[in-house]
Design an enzyme around this catalytic site. Sequence first.
Site, PDB file in Angstrom:
ATOM      1  N   ASP A 194      -7.249   4.217  -4.828  1.00 47.75           N
ATOM      2  CA  ASP A 194      -6.449   3.676  -3.810  1.00 47.75           C
ATOM      3  C   ASP A 194      -7.359   4.026  -2.555  1.00 47.75           C
ATOM      4  O   ASP A 194      -7.313   2.676  -1.949  1.00 47.75           O
ATOM      5  CB  ASP A 194      -5.336   4.633  -3.468  1.00 47.75           C
ATOM      6  CG  ASP A 194      -4.271   4.119  -2.411  1.00 47.75           C
ATOM      7  OD1 ASP A 194      -4.153   3.024  -2.446  1.00 47.75           O
ATOM      8  OD2 ASP A 194      -3.888   5.131  -1.624  1.00 47.75           O
TER       9      ASP A 194
ATOM     10  N   ASP B  84       0.858  -1.211  -0.011  1.00 47.12           N
ATOM     11  CA  ASP B  84       0.052   0.230  -0.030  1.00 47.12           C
ATOM     12  C   ASP B  84       0.683   1.404   0.034  1.00 47.12           C
ATOM     13  O   ASP B  84       0.373   2.317  -0.490  1.00 47.12           O
ATOM     14  CB  ASP B  84      -0.955  -0.108   1.162  1.00 47.12           C
ATOM     15  CG  ASP B  84      -1.584   1.063   1.350  1.00 47.12           C
ATOM     16  OD1 ASP B  84      -2.642   1.176   0.273  1.00 47.12           O
ATOM     17  OD2 ASP B  84      -1.969   1.878   2.149  1.00 47.12           O
TER      18      ASP B  84
ATOM     19  N   ASP C 236       2.253   2.330  -4.146  1.00 46.13           N
ATOM     20  CA  ASP C 236       1.325   2.729  -5.198  1.00 46.13           C
ATOM     21  C   ASP C 236       1.401   4.377  -5.359  1.00 46.13           C
ATOM     22  O   ASP C 236       1.641   4.886  -6.362  1.00 46.13           O
ATOM     23  CB  ASP C 236       0.152   2.271  -5.196  1.00 46.13           C
ATOM     24  CG  ASP C 236      -0.805   2.532  -3.961  1.00 46.13           C
ATOM     25  OD1 ASP C 236      -0.301   3.264  -3.044  1.00 46.13           O
ATOM     26  OD2 ASP C 236      -1.781   2.148  -3.839  1.00 46.13           O
TER      27      ASP C 236
ATOM     28  N   ASP D  82      -8.562   0.515  -0.430  1.00 44.61           N
ATOM     29  CA  ASP D  82      -8.427   0.342   0.910  1.00 44.61           C
ATOM     30  C   ASP D  82      -9.428  -0.112   1.590  1.00 44.61           C
ATOM     31  O   ASP D  82      -9.422  -0.865   2.590  1.00 44.61           O
ATOM     32  CB  ASP D  82      -7.607   1.635   1.307  1.00 44.61           C
ATOM     33  CG  ASP D  82      -6.406   1.841   1.015  1.00 44.61           C
ATOM     34  OD1 ASP D  82      -5.727   0.920   0.388  1.00 44.61           O
ATOM     35  OD2 ASP D  82      -5.729   2.930   1.116  1.00 44.61           O
TER      36      ASP D  82
END
Length: 216
Positions: A100, A78, A81, A104
């Site tokens: 993103d 994570d 990116d 998440d």
Amino acid sequence: MDTKTVPPIKERKTLTDFMRANTKFIIDPIVEHLARYRFSPDALTVVGMLSHFLFAWLIATGQMTWAAIAMFFIAPLDAFDGALARKLGRKQGGFGAFLDSTLDRLAEIILFGGFILFYMNSENALMLGVTYLAITGSIMVSYARARAEALGYECKVGIASRVERYFVMITLLFFNLPDIAMIILAIATYITLGQRMFTVWRQEYGTPDDSPLSNE
């Protein structure tokens, strides 16, 4: 039409900020390598989300220590990116940022699904309830920040942001203590939600000096 001015505040460093600052020596070389081959940051985001099916399966089948090990090595994807997107000169705050943050939340739902299946299989109704509080609290913590920032407030506060939540799970799952992990998260996430609501309230009705984020 009047435009509301939100008092400026000083932010305290979060665990996320600390981790980002102190792991650059690991992240930067990997990002350089990925950028050289024009690897897509969005693809990295999707891979990170999909890895949570593995975590959830390990948890659902009671393999807590292995789940913790897998999360320890894979979950930090994570962090790559966003750094990769910046390296490639991608637009900040565009579709990549939306993808993103959305994935998440989906990743956490998948992850907590593993706990739900585990407690369903063990017929533990009490811990199912605790897990419900943990997952809803986690989602609300993230929602509170997103909504606050959309309204122009600062909201990076609280004892259980995403990095802290994963730290708790990885540590306690490694020692096969899923019940304690869920209890801590159920309590800590709602405390964090309260902290974020109070922080926005102080910015709305208080002064910069009153802000709970002030270091003065």
